[in-house]
Design an enzyme around this catalytic site. Sequence first.
Site, PDB file in Angstrom:
ATOM      1  N   ASP A   1     -29.768 -54.595  35.076  1.00  0.00           N
ATOM      2  CA  ASP A   1     -30.335 -55.932  35.249  1.00  0.00           C
ATOM      3  C   ASP A   1     -29.687 -56.843  34.228  1.00  0.00           C
ATOM      4  O   ASP A   1     -29.529 -56.471  33.071  1.00  0.00           O
ATOM      5  CB  ASP A   1     -31.848 -55.888  35.016  1.00  0.00           C
ATOM      6  CG  ASP A   1     -32.567 -55.470  36.280  1.00  0.00           C
ATOM      7  OD1 ASP A   1     -32.083 -55.833  37.372  1.00  0.00           O
ATOM      8  OD2 ASP A   1     -33.582 -54.765  36.173  1.00  0.00           O
TER       9      ASP A   1
ATOM     10  N   ARG B   1     -39.290 -84.789  34.657  1.00  0.00           N
ATOM     11  CA  ARG B   1     -38.337 -83.717  34.388  1.00  0.00           C
ATOM     12  C   ARG B   1     -37.604 -83.944  33.075  1.00  0.00           C
ATOM     13  O   ARG B   1     -36.406 -83.735  32.953  1.00  0.00           O
ATOM     14  CB  ARG B   1     -37.359 -83.564  35.561  1.00  0.00           C
ATOM     15  CG  ARG B   1     -38.083 -83.080  36.834  1.00  0.00           C
ATOM     16  CD  ARG B   1     -37.131 -82.620  37.902  1.00  0.00           C
ATOM     17  NE  ARG B   1     -36.349 -83.736  38.363  1.00  0.00           N
ATOM     18  CZ  ARG B   1     -35.046 -83.655  38.672  1.00  0.00           C
ATOM     19  NH1 ARG B   1     -34.417 -82.517  38.569  1.00  0.00           N
ATOM     20  NH2 ARG B   1     -34.391 -84.714  39.089  1.00  0.00           N
TER      21      ARG B   1
END
Lengths: 196, 677, 569
Positions: B304, B377
């Site tokens: 991973d 944002r």
Amino acid sequence: MLQHVRPAVVMMALFTLVLGLGYPLAMTGVAGLVFPYQAGGSLVRDASGQVIGSALLAQGFAKPEYLHPRPSAAGNGYDATASGGSNLGPMDQHLIDRVKGDAATLRKDAGGLPIPADAVTTSGSGLDPDVTPENAHMQALRIANARGVSAAQIDSLVDQMTTPAVLGFIGEPRVNVLALNRVLDQRFPVAHPQAH
Amino acid sequence: MPSAISASGSQGAILRRAFIDALVKLDPRKLTGNPVILATEVVAVLATISVVDAFVRHASPLFAIQIALWLWATVLFANLAESVAEGRGKAAADSLRAARVTTNAKLINEANGQVTMTPSHKLGKGDLLLVEAGDVIPADGDIVEGVASVNESAITGESAPVIRESGGDRSAVTGGTTVVSDWIKVRVTAGAGDSFLDRMIAMVEGANRRKTPNEIALAVLLAGLTLVFLVAVVTLLGLGKYSGVALDPMVLGALFVCLIPTTIGGLLSAVGIAGMDRLLKVNVLATSGRAVEAAGDVDTLLLDKTGTITFGNRMATEVIAAPGVAEDRALRAALMASLADETPEGRSILELAREKHGLSLETPDGATAVAFSATTRMSGLDVAGTSWRKGAVDAVYKAAGLEPKDVPAEVAAAVDRIARSGGTPLAVSENGKLMGVIHLKDVVKPGVKERFADLRRMGLRTVMITGDNPVTAATIASEAGVDDFLAEATPEDKLRLIREEQAKGRLVAMCGDGSNDAPALAQADVGVAMQTGTQAAREAGNMVDLDSDPTKLIEIVEVGKQMLITRGALTTFSIANDVAKYFAIIPAMFVVALPSLAAINIMHLSNPHSAILSAVIFNALVIIALIPLALRGVRYQAIGAARLLSRNLMIYGLGGVIAPFIGIKIIDVLIHAINLA
Amino acid sequence: MTFQGWAEIALTIGLAVGLAWPLGIYMARVWQGESTWLDPVLRPIESIFYGLSGVDRNKGQGWLTYTFSFLAFSAAAFFILYALLRFQNLLPLNPQGFAGMSPDLAFNTAISFVTNTNWQSYSGESAASYLSQMAGFTVQNFASAAAGIAIAAALARAFAANRGESVGNFWVDLTRITLYVLLPVSIVGGLVLAALGVPQTLSHYIDAHTIEGAKQTIALGPVASQEIIKQFGTNGGGFFNANSAHPFENPTPLTNMIAMVAMNVLGFACVVAFGRVAGARREARALVIAMTVLLAGAASAIYWAETQPTPALVAAHVVTTPNMEGKEVRFGAAASAVFTAMTTGASCGAVNAMHESYTPIGGGMAMFLIQLAEILPGGVGSGLYGMMVMALIAVFVAGLMVGRTPEYLGKKIEAREMKLCMLASLILTASILGFAAVAIVLPLAMKTVSASGVHGLSEVLYAYTSATGNNGSAFAGLTAANPFWDTTMGIAMWLGRFGYAVPVMAIAGGIVAKPKLAPTAGTLPTHGGLFVGLVIGVILILGGLQYFPAQALGPIVEHFQMLQLTAAH
């Protein structure tokens, strides 16, 4: 298992037919046509056509005027239906005694020349048609005396009739005993031929 | 690294117990799995009988007694090797057993919600339990409700509590661990005797230790060699009789024991146990030796990205100033915009400013933090009329009133470059003016690249698994030096990749923790589940990493390889030893009848008895001498198969031929000096 | 030792290895059923074979079926040959009128030829009719050789397969190998031999009157056609008792060279073909190199030994070297030594000099080469699969040392393979040492042993070594033509052939089903110098360890005794 029986038996039968009969018979036919002399066993005949031996096989020579082949363990000696060696091991007392005895006999006529190993040992086949050039030279004095010629003449004949190793290293230089003896009889006939 | 399972038991206690175990193992029934040592024991028994016989006949038994004793010693040493190896596991098991106390569980009756106290060993699969702060969790299970911090030190040795909560990948709890705060409801997943803890105890004790495939194959080879040498020795009776050699059965027995591969025969199981033990030391629990062995064979590692290859968080690596803005002003703006940002990204900007530019600022008094919101944002800080913002590039542009075409070319280019390299650009503004761009990127852990290069030299392919888009994935992949990557990977993709690799004849290892990893973990040849993972994942894998550290996979592979190397090395050594033993024993056996054979006594051993005895003693002592190697394992180096082989062949093959010549000679000199033979 | 001698040894081995390459490439085509330039002639014949025997050429066989076919064929061959020998007196082509063979002699001889051993308890020129020689021995020379090569082909396919099942079709392999490989080389080689003096005639024996007036009966026969396949098929059973020492079988240094190359070239070619079919050319090359190094080493050791002084020559004060007892002048020490190494390195057993009369090291080395399981390069087919067993053991032990489950040619080597490899090795060891140890203490058996003392032990050990190894050469002082020897040697030959071939087929059966793994940097390299050294080491150490005690009581002690005896004279 049964499924294997048919192919096994049929294959064997075919093998026997093709390889056991077809192949050798065809080879015999071809060889007989193309190389009749070799295929027939390299037989040597005298003037009358009588077979006197094979160029490839040793035969017994005991008389002093002839070049002697190597000792033979084939049958009772030079038996071309019972080829084989002495099969004595290197430490076998029989071998040691035999070699000692043969060496003593040879030494008498050798004129001080060293006795080469092949002169006192039996070959693998008992039918070794050759001797080493050293062996032939070692016997030259005896042959010369018996034939009333000089040893140098015999030595030179031996040199002429020595087959060298192929390309100088494949096999060993050698002298064919039967061939040399036939030439000896032609060139240096024995003064007092012995009756058969 | 603290560990419950490797830290327990003193060296002395282990050895004491091992000696006792070694004696118990003299029972021939316990040796049936080890034909070489069983054969040695049979010869030892016969030798003992002939000692008695010698006494009866009033012959001098000194030689026979010594041979018999050393033959017994050979068996004992072999047993000792195994016992010592097992001893470490047993000590670890004892400490685990301490955690497996019977507790009273709060069993919830699901019909009426009533809680009844039930002894934990009476719990069954599917029972619902209530566990509250201070309680020991009575059984393995999944949390169905609640969040709690749990102390798992009984298993992992790590005393800092971990958070366990229902749903998601942190829902599994293990029996024997303790809830420190809050409460949870747990659905039992394993009945008494079948729990994770039980399996762990069984594993470390070696109770379930079945022979691994390679171990079986090697045992076959050793048994075959034993039979071959049996034929070679027994037929000497006939051949010797012909030669007029009076063969002492004791001597024949000694020759036989010296020829059969007692060294590896004695150490074989110890090597296997030690391999598991080495895994335990790094806090990895294998469900079978087979898995450890498979780890050595692995061809492809699925890793991973997050946590294994990269730190898992994006980190700021540079700040690019907008045109007309000084470098340090841009940096300062970025810093100010991040002062109140507690996210790892935010921290990394402070870190960057401090480490690279020596800039460090305290949050000024009266500052107001502006939190990130989905609508703006952006986040930032307002101090005394000045506002700093950082956020998504287009959001900052918009706030600065910039149309895309008005954005300075340098800034646009930087943004583009960052995006294409797989990084994340953040824009920074001061009072609405664009100050610059921050480059956030996934940072590859240091040393990872070198590690992968090592793996490649050993023939392992590394494949990075990531949910990132292919562009980002490719960047990280090339930076980390993995051989391949799988981007935007779903659990199904993982499973498919494993199957593909396996179809190409490769063995695959992976680690995972989530429930959706379970199929892939089960499919992989080596599946390492994280201890923090779900119960399903832990069931599906054939190893559990108690530290939940995905990089462990690499160490697991190394341990697997080391175990195989150790076996091969000891086998080679054992067989190579025979050459010298022949030159000691054969002339000694035959020289009386065949004096010429003195010529092959090339070691010039003092006399026949001394020669034979020296060989037998060497044969026994070499087992003891090699126990540490068997337990520690042959040093593993990532230098490629060819070099590894030639190195090991030199040491254990050539060394195996030479060492006994020296050893036997020395023993012979000693024996002669103290007049034992 | 002379420079010429070394040159001859080098050339012989070089030719055998060099010619194996084109032959091996061709043989691989034959194994794989591909077209060859002989198709126009042989395809129709091939089809007739399949048609009559009911074989579907496209149908593959699993390893068990393949093995059963092999066994059934061997059984059929045995019974047919046995009957032929027992009743040769009633059959045609028997110009010398030889009697039928006794039951035990026929049993021994039939097994001997079916197992590719060709130990001769009989003397060819005085006990076997032309029909027995042709339809019996010549046929078996082809058949047993082809069957051996077939097993090698099956093994090659097993290594090539990926989770496969079929290892080929035995009947197709047998037919194709015989028709496309053995028959053509035999026709060409046989005619060359005939041209160089090897007889090929159906004439009865000839009586010659020698120059000195004695009578010499000259045994003849269709020699060339049998001689050539005897060498190519590593059979070794001579037309005559003296085998390739006989001037009719081997008249010149050139025929000798042909014989030596012939008896090794197909053995090497099998390895080359294996490499092609199994997709392992570099690995096959490594095996060829390992074989060649050991073979050259053995030939050198024998050459050295046979040029040392021997007691008889020293005692007689003649020229003390070479050891010419049992050797032919035209071959001398070098060509005899390399012949001996090649015939025992293969499972041929033809001899151009008598091994019994070799020095202890020379004869002991010959015996040791057979005990190494005849893998240098070994019998046709059998040498390859013997070498495979060695390679598998080497790979297993060493493979672990690189930290992986050992694999060879992409196939994992596991318990099943080890079990079968050890079984095969054990059968050889038990047969050689077991029979020898029993025979040597039985007065009944020892009656026919010619030599006394240490050499007697060598004789007995050699006999069972040769029988078990399906070699057929002998310390020929031992007369094996009696019921004890005929029977036990027959069993030893049977064990040596089938006790080895069947486990090998079982290995093939396991290998074929395994997945073919891709090699990685972590895979044990099995093609380099390191592996060559490793295989050589495993062969020498395993072989040495098994037979060292027995050899110590035979050739080794005899060597030191001989040194003492030589020094004493």
